[in-house]
Design an enzyme around this catalytic site. Sequence first.
Site, short mmCIF file in Angstrom:
data_model
loop_
_atom_site.label_atom_id
_atom_site.label_comp_id
_atom_site.label_asym_id
_atom_site.label_seq_id
_atom_site.Cartn_x
_atom_site.Cartn_y
_atom_site.Cartn_z
N SER A 14 0.81 -1.23 0.00
CA SER A 14 0.00 0.00 0.00
C SER A 14 0.84 1.28 0.00
CB SER A 14 -0.95 0.01 1.20
OG SER A 14 -0.21 0.10 2.41
N ARG A 15 2.09 1.16 0.44
CA ARG A 15 2.91 2.37 0.55
C ARG A 15 4.31 2.13 0.00
NH1 ARG A 15 3.47 4.48 6.17
NH2 ARG A 15 3.75 2.31 6.77
N VAL A 64 2.22 -10.25 7.48
CA VAL A 64 3.11 -11.20 6.78
C VAL A 64 3.88 -12.07 7.76
CG1 VAL A 64 3.39 -9.75 4.73
CG2 VAL A 64 5.04 -9.57 6.61
N ASN A 90 7.96 -7.78 -0.28
CA ASN A 90 8.43 -6.41 -0.09
C ASN A 90 8.22 -5.89 1.33
OD1 ASN A 90 8.89 -3.46 -1.00
ND2 ASN A 90 6.80 -3.47 -0.19
N TYR A 155 17.99 -4.67 11.07
CA TYR A 155 17.58 -4.51 9.68
C TYR A 155 18.62 -5.13 8.72
CZ TYR A 155 15.75 -2.09 5.53
OH TYR A 155 15.22 -1.79 4.30
N LYS A 159 18.14 -8.29 6.09
CA LYS A 159 18.34 -8.15 4.64
C LYS A 159 19.48 -9.03 4.13
CE LYS A 159 15.00 -5.19 3.98
NZ LYS A 159 13.81 -5.56 3.18
N ILE A 188 15.69 5.32 -1.10
CA ILE A 188 14.49 5.57 -1.90
C ILE A 188 13.60 6.52 -1.12
CG2 ILE A 188 12.56 4.48 -3.12
CD1 ILE A 188 15.37 3.54 -4.04
#
Lengths: 252, 129
Positions: A14-15, A64, A90, A155, A159, A188
């Site tokens: 959604s974002r 998720v 994602n 994080y 990843k 981003i």
Amino acid sequence: MRLKDQVALVTGGSRGIGRGIVKAFAAEGAKVAFIYKGSQQAAESLAVEISAAGGLAKAWQGDVANHDEAMKIVELVEAEWGSIQILVNNAGVIRDGLFVAMKPEEWNVVLQTNLGGTFNFCHALAMKLARQRKGRIINISSVAAEHTNPGQTNYAASKGAINSFTRALAVELAGRGVTVNAIAPGFIETDMSENVRNKAGDLIKKMIPLKRLGQPNDIAKAAVFLASADAAYITGQVITVDGGLSLGAVAV
Amino acid sequence: MPSQEEIYQKVSATLVEALNVEQEEISPTATLQGDLGAESIDFLDIVFRLEREFAIKIPRNELFPESIFQGDPDFVLNGKVTQKGLDELREKMPFADLSKFEQNPELTALSDLFTVQMIAKYIQRKLSA
């Protein structure tokens, strides 16, 4: 239209980057089921926006990190649209903070969402894709897996694990014609990166050889390519899309 | 209970789907890996499909035992399966035809035990149990 009539599932749709991927996939003719956790308004507006542009996308609420919910959503999407061919993992969260002060909950939620969510949806779909002898899995990683800043142990670990998982799963599914790749975005312009962007200011642009922040669409274009027939011979790769950030050059 | 012929036909059809091979390639003695090109994920797929097709439960490592000898020197010596190892095989895989393997029990040839006929025999035993 490179993804005409294919069914795609995008988590965290959604974002931010996910929203860009949902839009780009729909514009390429895919039917896009996207998962959101809390941003109902953003999810609904996205489905409306895509419909107005002549595309097809539908929002599904779910966490998720919950395996049962992932299985259920896959089942519901397939009941409505038939077999899924493309999965984009994602959904991701950050809980930045120095390691010595990190709470176990901050570690766990990042690992359970970013890595666990990727596991859950791959697990729900891998055998189905293998049986179709056709399928694309695209995991959204980060340059932080390899080039990290203080405050991101959780994080970066999630990843980095996604990169290794991507290669390992690619090997298992290759014989069945399913490719598994990752995209590692740099800075981003999304809500998630807002804090870092505010703190670092103009310094960021000096670190990016292409001299601009990335947009969700920059990542979406790479995702469309990996999902398309053009990328049929690419598997187990982590494609960095960061304007050259990870080259480590500083403009003088 | 289905006849031997019916079981064999159903097993063949399952393999055609799971391994994406032609019906003509299936014969009783065809080996899954050597002749039909099965990879590890295919063995799982075959198990799932057989479970559904015959409405049975196949415990992990029962039909396709992965590491039957666990590197135990009593079972394998210098790359060959020992007499004790052969006994173990007979007990764990009573549905497998060991007659050819026994003549030259190279560990690397173990996968040749996995044939179309072996699966059919396993299913027969399972259904009549």
